[in-house]
Design an enzyme around this catalytic site. Structure first.
Site, PDB file in Angstrom:
ATOM      1  N   GLU A   1    -143.619  20.689  34.688  1.00  0.00           N
ATOM      2  CA  GLU A   1    -144.772  19.882  35.102  1.00  0.00           C
ATOM      3  C   GLU A   1    -145.794  20.740  35.852  1.00  0.00           C
ATOM      4  O   GLU A   1    -147.003  20.577  35.682  1.00  0.00           O
ATOM      5  CB  GLU A   1    -144.293  18.689  35.951  1.00  0.00           C
ATOM      6  CG  GLU A   1    -143.512  17.691  35.098  1.00  0.00           C
ATOM      7  CD  GLU A   1    -142.902  16.555  35.899  1.00  0.00           C
ATOM      8  OE1 GLU A   1    -142.139  16.857  36.847  1.00  0.00           O
ATOM      9  OE2 GLU A   1    -143.180  15.387  35.593  1.00  0.00           O
TER      10      GLU A   1
ATOM     11  N   GLU B   1    -134.895  15.008  33.169  1.00  0.00           N
ATOM     12  CA  GLU B   1    -134.726  13.934  34.154  1.00  0.00           C
ATOM     13  C   GLU B   1    -133.901  12.753  33.637  1.00  0.00           C
ATOM     14  O   GLU B   1    -133.178  12.102  34.387  1.00  0.00           O
ATOM     15  CB  GLU B   1    -136.093  13.429  34.627  1.00  0.00           C
ATOM     16  CG  GLU B   1    -136.858  14.392  35.527  1.00  0.00           C
ATOM     17  CD  GLU B   1    -137.567  15.513  34.782  1.00  0.00           C
ATOM     18  OE1 GLU B   1    -137.422  15.631  33.540  1.00  0.00           O
ATOM     19  OE2 GLU B   1    -138.269  16.298  35.443  1.00  0.00           O
TER      20      GLU B   1
END
Ligand code: NAI
Length: 697
Positions: free
Chosen positions: A105, A125
């Protein structure tokens, strides 16, 4: 400082420095933010490169900060990404190694990305029941397209950087650079230093030609595959928002979904298991730097059901194995089974033919102890009889080289007694594999009273090498797993006496999420095994109450699938469990003999009697120090007994119900005249935690 700063050729290079994987800890984030500020302020700096020290770019959030206020302290990851994106000078990510989760990210917040080839790229995740919460679901579809991005986000699986860079139209990587990726990134940064406007991933569009139909299809697929987990469908929702919403609205939506998932019991359970796996390797009185013995050669005694499977684990890891037996026929049979298992894998395309040959080349067999005396580790997997174990261990003591580790795969015998057959009890340990030993993840490592710390540390790390979840258990009857399952089985028996059928009990606990109910399990494992154990156990403990139905079943010769009949009927060659009228009648007759009227029992009572039986015994096991922590017990049940992963194990589940409630329910069970009031006496630890409003985990 967890990141360093230097200026090379007019380019500021910020290097993350937080081993082992450059997790984005508070200190690291602060250092990167400071570096960005310094670069903006320095007129001689024309561009910025962010890279990772060591082998990783960044593995994402620092798991050591999980759940701590530090994890969210400013500059948090969202702030850092915004600072990167808003930098007035171009920022280039030099992706030198693994880039995952928050690390990816952050890279997506940079204006450009230059990667080394073969770097694993992932947003994992979902494996913790979450979704990427710092823009991953909004930015990845903008650079890779909706379908590739969604596949990565929903699976959490890594894809190599060069594979992604080869996708037509991809904008994730501007360049793949062999060799010194930082030097390549600096050169790249200089070449774009004056270009304006700076490209930002947020300004790209994510689109799909048949968006509505595609997302509907994705949602259906994901729901069918991830039945019990809420995160994957939310990943679909979030990626759809990348297409339908403006970026800032999409980011806000992603964050809202992330926060919601954090609170779900499923995510809590997955995180509990994630940390439980890591915690299992930490033993309170065995420091991490305890010296270990070298294990380069292994011997296995006995080529039966367990010996063969155990050997395969080492062959798979490239460690040579010699199997010893009493007779050549037994060796031939054992080796044939190993071959058959590998050939099935080759046929399914799960194993390359070349690897199969390599593994088999590591395997030797012998009838002579002389051929194994140099092994670093020997694992005994002979008949479960103390007399046989005694003979084998005395022999091992006589021949094995000094320093060899002597392990027993016993499932019920006293490891201390086995150690006492030798003059080197410090070298003796239990390695309790589960059947099929080449498949099952769980390995109970049984620590004898005299087992050396170096021996324990060696076997624990060997467990990792052979890809097992190794859990330490003290010596007691049944160790952690089977000692608990006995109480569960006792309750299952009482339920039959009171009015249930085997199928009713199995269905209830399977709906709760167990892979298999107790009666189907018994038929698979062989009901005669439990019969043999009970004969011993209930002679030693004549006052221990249990249902006689399991004995009556065995007296009927119904040992399970292997005899074509057990709690259920089986058609030849098939494994489908068909309810048996003969068994139902046996249970009814027995019930009449006990003078009991059948009672209608609901799923809820079935599930809680079975699961709380596990919980109460677990509390005893913890208090006695047989297990050193609650998460170890949960890991045993998640990896060896088919306990539903999304419930996190028996103790995590009990915590989620509230221990006060658990104890309260147990009191209700104790008042049932047919059940065993002593059985439901809460273990002292459980009673104490419940009274203090605390939890196991
Ligand atoms: P098995 O009966 O399939 O195999 C035992 C093998 O040991 C036989 O091939 C036999 O010829 C050989 N053997 C017996 N005495 C020997 C001796 N003195 N020297 C060399 N070889 C000898 O038994 P299984 O199921 O493999 O069990 C082995 C051990 O593993 C037992 O201690 C059992 O309690 C334990 N265990 C079994 C599990 C299972 O599901 N079968 C699960 C976990 C542990």
């Amino acid at each position: 400082m967890s990141a360093s700063y230097e200026v090379r050729d007019g380019v500021a290079v910020i290097t993350l420095n937080n081993p082992p994987v450059n997790g984005l800890s508070y200190e690291t984030r602060r250092a990167v933010a400071a570096g960005l500020d310094q670069a903006q302020a320095d007129a001689s700096v024309r561009a910025v490169v962010i890279t990772g020290g060591g082998k990783a770019f960044s593995g994402g959030a620092d798991i050591r900060e999980f759940g701590l206020p530090k994890a969210l302290a400013e500059p948090n990851l969202l702030t850092l990404i915004r600072m990167t994106e808003e930098s007035s000078k171009p920022v280039v990510a030099a992706v030198n190694g693994v880039v995952m989760g928050g690390g990816l990210e952050l890279a997506l917040g940079c204006h450009y990305r230059v990667a080394a080839p073969k770097v694993p790229v992932a947003l994992p995740e979902v494996k913790l029941g979450l979704l990427p919460g710092a823009g991953g679901t909004q930015r990845l579809p903008r650079v890779l397209g909706v379908e590739t991005a969604l596949n990565m986000i929903v699976s959490g699986e890594p894809v190599p950087s060069d594979v992604l860079a080869a996708l037509p139209g991809q904008k994730l990587f501007d360049q793949v650079a062999d060799g010194d990726v930082v030097a390549a990134a600096i050169a790249f940064a200089r070449s774009v230093a004056d270009q304006r406007p700076l490209p930002r991933v947020r300004d790209l569009k994510a689109s799909h030609p048949n968006a509505d139909a595609y997302f509907q299809f994705a949602r259906n697929t994901v729901k069918a595959m991830a039945k019990h987990f809420p995160a994957p469908p939310k990943c679909v929702d979030a990626v759809q928002a990348a297409v339908t919403k403006k970026i800032d609205d999409g980011l806000a939506y992603e964050l809202e979904l992330f926060k919601g998932l954090m609170l779900t019991p499923e995510s809590k359970a997955l995180r509990h298991a994630f940390f439980g796996e890591r915690a299992a390797a930490k033993i309170p009185d065995v420091p991490e730097d305890t010296p270990q013995r070298k294990i380069a050669k292994v011997a296995v005694i006995g080529a039966g059901t367990m010996g063969g499977g155990i050997s395969m684990n080492f062959l798979n890891a490239g460690i040579p194995v010699t199997i010893l037996e009493m007779k050549q026929e037994a060796l031939d049979r054992g080796v044939a089974t190993i071959r058959k298992n590998y050939e099935a894998q080759v046929k399914k395309g799960k194993l390359e033919a070349k690897k199969y040959d390599q593994r088999m080349a590591l395997l030797k067999t012998t009838l002579s102890y002389d051929d194994i005396k140099d092994a670093d580790l020997v694992i005994e997997a002979v008949f479960e009889e103390m007399g046989v174990k005694e003979k084998v261990f005395k022999q091992l003591d006589a021949v094995m080289k000094p320093g060899a580790i002597l392990a027993s795969n016993t499932s019920t015998l006293d490891v201390n007694a086995i150690a006492a057959f030798t003059k080197r009890p410090q070298d003796v340990i239990g390695t309790h594999f589960f059947s099929p030993a080449n498949v099952m993840k769980l390995l109970e490592v049984v620590r004898g009273a005299k087992t050396g710390k170096d021996v324990l540390a060696t076997v624990m790390s060997l467990g990792k090498t052979i890809k097992k979840t190794a859990i330490v258990s003290g010596v007691c009857d049944g160790f952690i797993g089977n000692r608990m399952i006995e109480q569960y089985s006792r309750q299952a028996g009482f339920l039959l006496d009171e009015g249930c059928t085997p199928a009713q009990v199995d269905k209830a606990i399977e709906r709760f999420g167990f892979a298999m109910g107790p009666f189907r399990m018994g038929d698979l494992a062989g009901n005669d095994i439990g019969w043999a154990i009970r004969k011993r156990r209930y002679v030693e403990h004549p006052n221990l109450r249990y249902s006689r139905t399991a004995d009556l079943l065995c007296e009927m010769g119904r040992f399970g699938q292997k005899t074509g009949a057990g709690w259920y009927d089986y058609q030849p060659g098939k494994r489908d469990a068909i309810p048996s009228s003969l068994v139902d009648k046996m249970i009814e007759d027995h019930r009449k003999e006990l003078g009991l009227a059948p009672r209608k029992i609901g799923d809820d009572e079935i599930v809680h009697r079975l699961v709380y039986a596990l919980v109460n015994e677990a509390a005893h096991i913890l208090e006695e120090g047989i297990a050193s922590k609650a998460s170890d017990i949960d890991m045993v049940y998640l990896t060896g007994y088919g306990f539903p992963l999304w419930r996190g194990g028996p103790l995590c589940y009990a915590d989620s119900r509230g221990l006060f409630n658990v104890v309260h329910t147990m009191k209700r069970f104790a008042a049932n005249p047919h059940d065993d009031a002593a059985f439901w006496q809460p273990a002292p630890l459980l009673a104490r935690l419940a009274a203090e409003g605390k939890t196991f985990t």
